[in-house]
Enzyme design. Structure first.
Site, PDB file in Angstrom:
ATOM      1  N   CYS A  89       0.828  -1.210   0.000  1.00 52.34           N
ATOM      2  CA  CYS A  89       0.000   0.000   0.000  1.00 52.34           C
ATOM      3  C   CYS A  89       0.861   1.258   0.000  1.00 52.34           C
ATOM      4  CB  CYS A  89      -0.948   0.010   1.191  1.00 52.34           C
ATOM      5  SG  CYS A  89      -0.121  -0.161   2.796  1.00 52.34           S
TER       6      CYS A  89
ATOM      7  N   HIS B  52      -1.589   1.353   7.335  1.00 48.28           N
ATOM      8  CA  HIS B  52      -2.022   1.257   5.946  1.00 48.28           C
ATOM      9  C   HIS B  52      -1.895   2.637   5.305  1.00 48.28           C
ATOM     10  CE1 HIS B  52      -4.118  -0.264   2.490  1.00 48.28           C
ATOM     11  NE2 HIS B  52      -5.177   0.512   2.666  1.00 48.28           N
TER      12      HIS B  52
END
Length: 419
Positions: A76, A353
């Protein structure tokens, strides 16, 4: 002990593919077999549009593409940065131009730049307007070149951005050097900044990466005894600024360019005085970049804890940013417009994330790995941070991308008085 990256919305390739196969309208098609003709025609028409296409309606930008990127376990950090770079229009255009000039070279060796150019080309040339693409070759090349990005640990998006831009510059410089050894093959983009005449040393190579992202800082130190000013220039691709609780980006930049007094154990050695002296030190922007990248230093090493801690400080970043100058020789103030924010979701530096919030054709979109959706502009405010030290909000703006409004970045400006 570092923890594995947790990607709330990331999913295994098979799951992502399954969602892609189950596009809007697929359920309607199964029901339409037993329905009337007009229902069947309506279902087929609806099945051809993605959720994002329906959100745009007849205002879908001509020639634009919006593709999510598959997550390979912990990528990510890479996906969010790639999305920000893709929607940096000058960078994308010049990368695609590079691709068109070099894709048919038989002796061309695959490298990080060719992998990135191929990825961007696949997106921009796609017949579909939306979808999901797997940047597998690019990720493989990243991991091959840098062991830091191997494995499945949580990585830093800012470190990846620096690695990527510097690696591209290195490749372009090597290609330029090779081109000079082959008469008649040097292109205007692959030449030095200055003239080379009979052994006179050339200026550093200026690539299209430099033209987009590079600015110049002047580090000035003034001796308080003899008033002599020592100045040293240094280039940058991004500005890393310290942050404070309940502040703004403007305030953080003012602190970055503020004057610091060097005294006691930090005295400055003045060449003219030939001794240690008290001095004043400050940073100024000598040359502004076309694309201004600002890294908010949210991860700080705490000695008492003997580890890095994430700072959830509330820092308001404006949609429009002006770098003001007080210097009489400055041409004009520099205005920038926010077009991308890389957001870190998570409570610490070793877990979490990354997602990207991108402005494209006056619309804001959220790129969360393989998921792309339209969002209201007001959503950006939720990523300023928390006004309290302990809060459930762990989603914070981390890297800000601003594009220059007018001008070409060649003007000099004095930012000693802040922004």
């Amino acid at each position: 002990m570092a923890k594995l990256a947790r990607s709330p919305t990331a999913s295994p390739p098979a799951a992502a593919a399954e969602r892609h196969r189950s596009a809007p309208g697929s359920g309607l098609r199964s029901l339409a077999s037993a329905a009337s003709g007009w229902w069947d025609r309506w279902a087929v028409m609806d099945s051809g549009l993605s959720k994002l296409e329906r959100a745009f309606g007849d205002k879908f930008p001509e020639g634009e593409r919006y593709f999510g990127l598959e997550n390979f376990g912990n990528t990510c950090y890479c996906n969010s940065v790639l999305q920000a770079l893709y929607y940096c229009a000058p960078f994308r255009e010049q990368l695609l131009e590079y691709y068109s000039k070099n894709r048919n070279l038989e002796d061309a060796e695959e490298n990080l730049l060719t992998c990135l150019a191929d990825l961007f080309s696949q997106i921009s040339a796609s017949k579909k307007k939306t979808g999901v693409i797997a940047p597998k070759r690019f990720i493989q090349m990243v991991r091959k070149l840098n062991e830091y990005f191997r494995g499945y640990m949580h990585q830093d998006a800012h470190e990846f951005l620096n690695f990527l831009l510097n690696e591209i510059v290195d490749i372009l410089e090597k290609e330029s050097s090779s081109a000079k050894d082959s008469p008649g093959t040097t292109s205007p983009e692959m030449v030095s900044n200055g003239a080379a005449v009979d052994g006179v040393r050339k200026e550093p190579l200026v690539t299209w990466v430099h033209k987009n992202f590079q600015g110049t800082l002047t580090n000035e130190t003034r001796c308080l005894m003899c008033e002599t000013i020592t100045a040293k220039d240094e280039t940058f691709f991004d500005l890393s600024v310290d942050i404070e609780q309940n502040s703004s980006l403007t305030s953080c930049l003012k602190n970055f360019f503020s004057t610091e007094t060097l005294n006691a154990d930090d005295k400055f050695f003045c060449d003219k005085c030939c001794s240690l002296q008290e001095a004043e030190k400050r940073m100024k922007i000598k040359k502004v970049p076309q694309t201004l990248v600002i890294h908010l230093k949210r991860f700080k090493f705490i000695e008492q804890l003997n580890r890095n801690k994430k700072l959830s400080y509330r820092v308001v970043y404006p949609l429009e940013l002006k770098l003001s100058s007080s210097s009489s020789d400055a041409v004009a103030d520099c205005e920038y417009s926010l077009f991308a924010v890389v957001v870190h979701l998570g409570s610490g530096p070793n877990q979490g994330h990354y997602v990207a919030k991108i402005k494209s054709h006056d619309h804001w979109l959220s790129f969360d790995d393989d998921n792309v959706e339209m969002i209201p502009e007001s959503t950006l405010q939720t990523f300023y941070g928390s006004s309290r030290e302990y809060s459930g909000n762990t989603d914070h703006g981390y890297i800000l991308f601003y594009e220059r409004i007018g001008g070409n970045g060649d003007e000099k400006t004095d930012s000693s008085d802040g922004v």
